[in-house]
Design an enzyme around this catalytic site. Structure first.
Site, PDB file in Angstrom:
ATOM      1  N   CYS A  45      80.517 -76.459 -73.200  1.00 28.73           N
ATOM      2  CA  CYS A  45      80.576 -75.477 -72.113  1.00 28.73           C
ATOM      3  C   CYS A  45      80.968 -76.135 -70.790  1.00 28.73           C
ATOM      4  CB  CYS A  45      79.220 -74.781 -71.979  1.00 28.73           C
ATOM      5  SG  CYS A  45      79.126 -73.727 -70.528  1.00 28.73           S
ATOM      6  N   CYS A  50      83.705 -73.399 -71.345  1.00 24.39           N
ATOM      7  CA  CYS A  50      83.553 -72.258 -70.425  1.00 24.39           C
ATOM      8  C   CYS A  50      83.879 -72.589 -68.968  1.00 24.39           C
ATOM      9  CB  CYS A  50      82.125 -71.735 -70.467  1.00 24.39           C
ATOM     10  SG  CYS A  50      81.396 -71.693 -72.101  1.00 24.39           S
ATOM     11  N   LYS A  53      87.473 -73.849 -68.255  1.00 29.39           N
ATOM     12  CA  LYS A  53      88.342 -72.696 -68.584  1.00 29.39           C
ATOM     13  C   LYS A  53      88.346 -71.698 -67.439  1.00 29.39           C
ATOM     14  CE  LYS A  53      86.646 -69.264 -69.992  1.00 29.39           C
ATOM     15  NZ  LYS A  53      86.152 -68.995 -71.315  1.00 29.39           N
ATOM     16  N   TYR A 182      89.067 -65.642 -79.015  1.00 29.51           N
ATOM     17  CA  TYR A 182      88.761 -65.885 -77.599  1.00 29.51           C
ATOM     18  C   TYR A 182      89.704 -66.933 -76.990  1.00 29.51           C
ATOM     19  CZ  TYR A 182      83.882 -63.968 -77.686  1.00 29.51           C
ATOM     20  OH  TYR A 182      82.755 -63.193 -77.759  1.00 29.51           O
ATOM     21  N   GLU A 186      92.544 -66.311 -74.175  1.00 27.17           N
ATOM     22  CA  GLU A 186      92.269 -66.794 -72.813  1.00 27.17           C
ATOM     23  C   GLU A 186      93.341 -67.790 -72.355  1.00 27.17           C
ATOM     24  OE1 GLU A 186      87.441 -66.217 -72.573  1.00 27.17           O
ATOM     25  OE2 GLU A 186      88.186 -68.210 -73.025  1.00 27.17           O
ATOM     26  N   HIS A 441      80.885 -45.676 -54.884  1.00 34.47           N
ATOM     27  CA  HIS A 441      82.250 -45.252 -54.585  1.00 34.47           C
ATOM     28  C   HIS A 441      82.813 -46.003 -53.382  1.00 34.47           C
ATOM     29  CE1 HIS A 441      85.595 -42.492 -54.641  1.00 34.47           C
ATOM     30  NE2 HIS A 441      85.462 -42.319 -53.345  1.00 34.47           N
ATOM     31  N   GLU A 446      82.603 -47.059 -61.250  1.00 32.80           N
ATOM     32  CA  GLU A 446      82.037 -45.710 -61.152  1.00 32.80           C
ATOM     33  C   GLU A 446      82.550 -44.819 -62.286  1.00 32.80           C
ATOM     34  OE1 GLU A 446      83.342 -43.068 -57.860  1.00 32.80           O
ATOM     35  OE2 GLU A 446      84.724 -44.687 -57.346  1.00 32.80           O
TER      36      GLU A 446
END
Ligand code: NDP
Length: 467
Positions: A45, A50, A53, A182, A186, A441, A446
């Site tokens: 990681c 991660c 990346k 993945y 990516e 908003h 939303e």
């Protein structure tokens, strides 16, 4: 805590996310703990996964941001990008993070051993570099995984994997990425938005097999709009080096494709080779992953395994969760099984994908009556910029119980949304809860609370009512 028959109460092999968390928590619970790491502290990681990346993803997003800025009144002479600067800055930050991991171990009272540790039989562990042997009452294996080198592929040794992609001296002009998971998706986004001519080569019908089909299709379309070539239902047959230094990949279909780099992203293998598992008779599955029970215990009474070295969910937060459950169970007298229900996840594609819970296809198999709420739209930010990229929000709802079974988002900040959707889905949120939640908003999110009517309903797997 332990009779002093052993040098340590717990010996952890592998200082990645899972191993470090287990070591620190066990030490804080009063155990005498050592963790051995043959490479850099932080594991996949932090060092080659991660975190680096995400830096590459951030870097690659600026190109489109510069383009979008024009519609908002900005002008600039010429933006240029320098890959070696990015890599050097990324390396500096990773080195800093590694230092933080090391000092956290120290602060928690864990002994860090920079050596390769292998099981030597019984409760003993051999440290290869120093040639010493230590003993521990309990052993935790958290050695993680590595990219599958795909040895069956002729010429596989000419390819790079994600490990090398993080260290490339220069950006290639043209890249082919084999795989549709993945990592392939990516890195395709990173390379393409940095200006590399990029092709994804995937053996299945549609990229990102485990995700909701609507998101897969829309991401496919948006990737093609960015100029990424996606070739499905084909694989590489062989790879050769050409005289000009480029690579020639021959597809099983027979035709050839030349690229400066070919990257393999065809899954990851567990790091179990040469660990001495056979000395203790630790059971492995056919991929080599360590088999564990619901409490992460192997078939040997005093050995546990967590993270990617086991074949569960290959995600950093899952490894960390398994580590905490292990410590609760073994050192805190609170037997705790890892909970794999409703794990939210994100793919840092561009646009980003964030998801939690069941896909529509999974729900169709298990649930009789479904209501599907779906909205595809152009986010507000893309109006003045003139960008055509669309966003997708989708809720999969059990029409009988009103329970939201799955929430899926493709678009900017989808990963951030998935984290919060993960809390609601975990709590058993209903569609009525979404409906009575006031919108924030103007945001893209939303849309999730303003889809009042189902787009269609599904009964026993068949669409019965389309809007
Ligand atoms: P994935 O399992 O996601 O994808 C592997 C891909 O390779 C699939 O498309 C698979 O096809 C394909 N494949 C496997 N074997 C072959 C073969 N022999 N020939 C051709 N294609 C093949 O693995 P990744 O390597 O992308 O990533 C490893 C894991 O790391 C992920 O599963 C994920 O858990 C984790 N990860 C998480 C990230 C995140 O959280 N954002 C980022 C990166 C990795 P098929 O679909 O047909 O099986």
């Amino acid at each position: 805590m332990t009779e002093r028959r052993y040098d340590y109460d717990l010996f952890v092999i592998g200082a990645g996310s899972g191993g470090v968390r287990a070591a620190r928590r066990a030490s804080e619970a009063g155990a005498r703990v050592a963790v051995a790491e043959e490479s850099r502290v932080g594991g996949t990681c932090v060092i080659r996964g991660c975190i680096p990346k995400k830096f590459l993803v951030y870097a690659s997003q600026f190109g489109e941001a510069f383009e979008d800025a024009v519609g908002y009144g900005w002008s600039y002479d010429k933006a240029s990008f320098d890959w070696p600067t990015l890599i050097a800055n990324k390396d500096r930050e990773i080195a800093r993070l590694e230092g933080v991991y090391r000092s956290n171990l120290e602060k928690s009272g864990v002994e860090l051993i920079n050596d390769r540790a292998v099981l030597a039989g019984g409760h003993e562990i051999e440290l290869k570099r120093t040639g010493t042997t230590v003993s521990a009452e309990r052993i935790l294996i958290s050695t993680g995984g590595r990219p599958n080198p795909h040895r069956a592929l002729h010429g596989h040794e000419l390819c790079i994997t994600s490990d090398e992609a993080f260290e490339l001296e220069k950006l290639p002009e043209k890249v082919v990425i084999a795989g549709g998971g993945y990592i392939a998706v990516e890195f395709a986004g990173i390379f393409a938005t940095l200006g590399v001519e990029t092709t994804i080569l995937y053996r299945g019908k549609e990229i990102l097999q485990r995700f909701d089909m609507d998101l897969r299709r829309l991401l496919h379309a948006e990737y093609e709009n960015k100029g990424i070539h996606i070739r499905c239902q084909d694989v590489l047959g062989r790879i050769e080096r050409k005289s000009d230094g480029w690579l020639r990949g021959t597809f099983l279909g027979g035709d050839c494709y030349d690229a400066e780099q070919i990257m393999l992203a065809v899954g990851r293998l567990p790091n179990t080779e040469g660990l001495g598992l056979e000395k203790l008779g630790i059971r492995q599955d056919k991929r080599g992953s360590i088999c564990v029970d619901e409490y992460s215990k192997t078939n040997v009474e005093y050995v546990w395994a967590i993270g990617d070295v086991t074949d569960r969910m290959q995600l950093t937060p899952v490894a960390i969760h398994e580590a905490m459950c292990f410590v609760d169970t073994v050192f805190c007298g609170r037997p705790t099984k890892p909970d794999y229900g409703s794990v939210a996840t994100a793919v840092f594609s561009q646009p980003e994908l964030g998801t939690v819970g069941m896909t529509e296809d999974q729900a169709r198999c298990d649930i009789d009556n479904l209501a599907i709420y779906k909205s595809v739209f152009r986010p507000l930010k893309n109006t003045l910029s003139g960008r055509s990229e669309r966003m997708l929000m989708k809720l999969v709802v059990d029409a009988d119980t009103d329970k939201v079974l799955g929430a899926h988002v493709l678009g900017p900040d989808a990963g951030e949304m998935a984290q919060l959707l993960g809390v609601s889905v975990k709590m058993g949120v209903t569609k009525s809860d979404f409906d009575r939640t006031m919108a924030v908003h103007p945001t893209a999110a939303e849309e999730l609370v303003t889809m009042y009517k189902p787009s269609y309903t599904v009964r026993k797997g068949e669409v019965v009512e389309a809007a």
